[in-house]
Write an enzyme that holds these catalytic residues in place. Structure first.
Site, PDB file in Angstrom:
ATOM      1  N   GLY A 117       0.773  -1.244   0.000  1.00 25.14           N
ATOM      2  CA  GLY A 117       0.000   0.000   0.000  1.00 25.14           C
ATOM      3  C   GLY A 117       0.797   1.282   0.000  1.00 25.14           C
ATOM      4  O   GLY A 117       0.248   2.350   0.273  1.00 25.14           O
ATOM      5  N   SER A 118       2.072   1.237  -0.308  1.00 29.09           N
ATOM      6  CA  SER A 118       2.868   2.479  -0.224  1.00 29.09           C
ATOM      7  C   SER A 118       2.438   3.482  -1.281  1.00 29.09           C
ATOM      8  O   SER A 118       2.459   4.694  -1.047  1.00 29.09           O
ATOM      9  CB  SER A 118       4.367   2.170  -0.340  1.00 29.09           C
ATOM     10  OG  SER A 118       4.714   1.754  -1.649  1.00 29.09           O
ATOM     11  N   ASN A 119       2.006   3.014  -2.457  1.00 31.31           N
ATOM     12  CA  ASN A 119       1.528   3.957  -3.479  1.00 31.31           C
ATOM     13  C   ASN A 119       0.171   4.532  -3.084  1.00 31.31           C
ATOM     14  O   ASN A 119      -0.102   5.703  -3.347  1.00 31.31           O
ATOM     15  CB  ASN A 119       1.447   3.269  -4.839  1.00 31.31           C
ATOM     16  CG  ASN A 119       2.796   3.252  -5.535  1.00 31.31           C
ATOM     17  OD1 ASN A 119       3.263   4.280  -6.001  1.00 31.31           O
ATOM     18  ND2 ASN A 119       3.439   2.100  -5.545  1.00 31.31           N
ATOM     19  N   LEU A 154      -2.811  -7.456  -8.692  1.00 25.85           N
ATOM     20  CA  LEU A 154      -2.150  -8.450  -9.551  1.00 25.85           C
ATOM     21  C   LEU A 154      -3.100  -9.215 -10.462  1.00 25.85           C
ATOM     22  O   LEU A 154      -2.690 -10.018 -11.275  1.00 25.85           O
ATOM     23  CB  LEU A 154      -1.360  -9.433  -8.673  1.00 25.85           C
ATOM     24  CG  LEU A 154      -0.217  -8.789  -7.873  1.00 25.85           C
ATOM     25  CD1 LEU A 154       0.452  -9.809  -6.987  1.00 25.85           C
ATOM     26  CD2 LEU A 154       0.794  -8.132  -8.802  1.00 25.85           C
ATOM     27  N   LEU A 159      -6.306  -9.507 -13.354  1.00 26.84           N
ATOM     28  CA  LEU A 159      -6.840  -8.721 -14.467  1.00 26.84           C
ATOM     29  C   LEU A 159      -8.188  -8.125 -14.047  1.00 26.84           C
ATOM     30  O   LEU A 159      -8.998  -8.794 -13.418  1.00 26.84           O
ATOM     31  CB  LEU A 159      -7.028  -9.614 -15.692  1.00 26.84           C
ATOM     32  CG  LEU A 159      -5.820  -9.742 -16.638  1.00 26.84           C
ATOM     33  CD1 LEU A 159      -6.160 -10.637 -17.819  1.00 26.84           C
ATOM     34  CD2 LEU A 159      -5.362  -8.380 -17.130  1.00 26.84           C
ATOM     35  N   ILE A 160      -8.419  -6.895 -14.414  1.00 29.62           N
ATOM     36  CA  ILE A 160      -9.692  -6.218 -14.133  1.00 29.62           C
ATOM     37  C   ILE A 160     -10.714  -6.723 -15.153  1.00 29.62           C
ATOM     38  O   ILE A 160     -10.387  -6.836 -16.335  1.00 29.62           O
ATOM     39  CB  ILE A 160      -9.520  -4.686 -14.248  1.00 29.62           C
ATOM     40  CG1 ILE A 160      -8.522  -4.192 -13.203  1.00 29.62           C
ATOM     41  CG2 ILE A 160     -10.853  -3.968 -14.146  1.00 29.62           C
ATOM     42  CD1 ILE A 160      -8.972  -4.318 -11.771  1.00 29.62           C
ATOM     43  N   HIS A 173       3.629   0.729 -13.201  1.00 32.91           N
ATOM     44  CA  HIS A 173       4.492  -0.448 -13.385  1.00 32.91           C
ATOM     45  C   HIS A 173       5.929  -0.045 -13.030  1.00 32.91           C
ATOM     46  O   HIS A 173       6.408   1.004 -13.504  1.00 32.91           O
ATOM     47  CB  HIS A 173       4.413  -0.950 -14.829  1.00 32.91           C
ATOM     48  CG  HIS A 173       5.220  -2.181 -15.073  1.00 32.91           C
ATOM     49  ND1 HIS A 173       4.817  -3.431 -14.637  1.00 32.91           N
ATOM     50  CD2 HIS A 173       6.416  -2.349 -15.674  1.00 32.91           C
ATOM     51  CE1 HIS A 173       5.746  -4.314 -14.974  1.00 32.91           C
ATOM     52  NE2 HIS A 173       6.722  -3.695 -15.598  1.00 32.91           N
ATOM     53  N   ASP A 196      -0.132  -4.601 -18.790  1.00 31.22           N
ATOM     54  CA  ASP A 196       0.948  -3.633 -19.075  1.00 31.22           C
ATOM     55  C   ASP A 196       1.044  -3.201 -20.531  1.00 31.22           C
ATOM     56  O   ASP A 196       2.114  -2.848 -21.012  1.00 31.22           O
ATOM     57  CB  ASP A 196       2.307  -4.239 -18.664  1.00 31.22           C
ATOM     58  CG  ASP A 196       2.312  -4.599 -17.184  1.00 31.22           C
ATOM     59  OD1 ASP A 196       3.035  -5.539 -16.820  1.00 31.22           O
ATOM     60  OD2 ASP A 196       1.579  -3.949 -16.421  1.00 31.22           O
ATOM     61  N   GLU A 253       8.225   6.115  -7.826  1.00 31.34           N
ATOM     62  CA  GLU A 253       6.803   5.774  -7.967  1.00 31.34           C
ATOM     63  C   GLU A 253       5.951   6.712  -7.121  1.00 31.34           C
ATOM     64  O   GLU A 253       4.892   7.183  -7.543  1.00 31.34           O
ATOM     65  CB  GLU A 253       6.553   4.337  -7.507  1.00 31.34           C
ATOM     66  CG  GLU A 253       7.117   3.275  -8.396  1.00 31.34           C
ATOM     67  CD  GLU A 253       6.726   1.905  -7.927  1.00 31.34           C
ATOM     68  OE1 GLU A 253       5.543   1.694  -7.617  1.00 31.34           O
ATOM     69  OE2 GLU A 253       7.601   1.031  -7.875  1.00 31.34           O
TER      70      GLU A 253
HETATM   71  C1  GRF Z   1       4.609  -1.148  -6.922  1.00 30.61           C
HETATM   72  O1  GRF Z   1       5.980  -1.423  -7.100  1.00 30.61           O
HETATM   73  C2  GRF Z   1       3.947  -0.927  -8.262  1.00 30.61           C
HETATM   74  O2  GRF Z   1       4.816  -0.395  -9.234  1.00 30.61           O
HETATM   75  C3  GRF Z   1       3.552  -2.315  -8.666  1.00 30.61           C
HETATM   76  O3  GRF Z   1       3.158  -2.947  -7.441  1.00 30.61           O
HETATM   77  C4  GRF Z   1       3.871  -2.346  -6.357  1.00 30.61           C
HETATM   78  C5  GRF Z   1       2.873  -1.949  -5.309  1.00 30.61           C
HETATM   79  O4  GRF Z   1       3.559  -1.497  -4.192  1.00 30.61           O
HETATM   80  N1  GRF Z   1       2.488  -2.330  -9.633  1.00 30.61           N
HETATM   81  P1  GRF Z   1       2.709  -0.839  -2.992  1.00 30.61           P
HETATM   82  O5  GRF Z   1       1.688  -1.880  -2.539  1.00 30.61           O
HETATM   83  O6  GRF Z   1       2.038   0.387  -3.551  1.00 30.61           O
HETATM   84  O7  GRF Z   1       3.724  -0.513  -1.931  1.00 30.61           O
END
Ligand code: GRF
Length: 201
Positions: A11-13, A85, A87-88, A104, A145, A174
């Site tokens: 969940g860091s993003n 991870l 497919l939608i 990505h 992708d 990111e």
């Molecule tokens: C990220 O590296 C993103 O590029 C990829 O999955 C990872 C998710 O990381 N699609 P987080 O859960 O947001 O930390």
């Protein structure tokens, strides 16, 4: 703009978007979806009082066939895949044409496609001896992708000693590029011009 974020686990993003949207008032993360029963990303969502939904066939999960209904119930106007991870469903991709993006952790079209996720990406980059890597934010279409690229940012990896070092450097950018791109969509500043994606200042 009401956004749904689809997460994988850490969940860091998601956190980067939430932290940035505290300043930007026109972004509201209204729902978080994941394919696990629970995960650290859901803890982050709960800290912001955002409803979380586990997708799947198990008890208490939202079935993929119900996803469209939940998205419309929450008046979602934009979808961000941040680590999701699976497919939608095609129906959702079609309903959200040019309103669903993915991040990505490599410079697509290189090092992308089925199976290229997490550390696998950075291992492939490391073994290729590439001198730069980076991040790609792209539109989502029906396969992995391959949607049109919206934004990219690269990072020098000529001195790295492991795939983990690449992952660390890429993750940092990111967290910059994704909130930036989401913000530009919220400001309606993303255009398609001559078949290419342009972000207005
Ligand atoms: C990220 O590296 C993103 O590029 C990829 O999955 C990872 C998710 O990381 N699609 P987080 O859960 O947001 O930390």
């Amino acid at each position: 703009m009401k956004i749904a974020v689809f997460v994988s686990g850490r969940g860091s993003n998601l956190h980067a978007i939430l932290s940035s949207s505290e300043e930007k008032k026109n972004i509201e993360v209204s729902a978080v979806f994941g394919d696990k029963i629970d995960c650290p990303a859901f803890d982050i969502a709960r800290r912001y009082s955002i409803p979380t939904f586990s997708l799947g066939n198990k008890e208490g999960c939202v079935n993929y066939t119900e996803l469209s209904g939940v998205l419309s119930k929450f008046k979602i106007g934009f979808i961000v895949l941040a680590g999701f991870l699976k497919l939608i469903p095609k129906e959702v991709v079609l309903n959200f044409d040019k309103r669903i993006i993915n991040i990505h952790p490599a410079l697509l079209p290189s090092f992308g496609g089925k199976g290229m996720y997490g550390i696998n990406v950075h291992k492939a980059v490391y073994e290729s001896s590439a001198k730069i890597s980076g991040v790609t934010v792209h539109f989502v279409d029906a396969s992995y992708d391959t949607g049109k690229i919206i934004a990219q940012r690269c990072v020098d990896i000529s001195d790295v000693r492991s795939p983990e070092e690449i992952a660390e450097r890429v993750l940092k950018i990111e967290h910059q590029i994704l909130p930036y791109v989401v913000g530009k969509f919220a400001e309606n500043k993303v255009r398609i011009v001559n078949d290419r994606v342009v972000i207005l200042d």
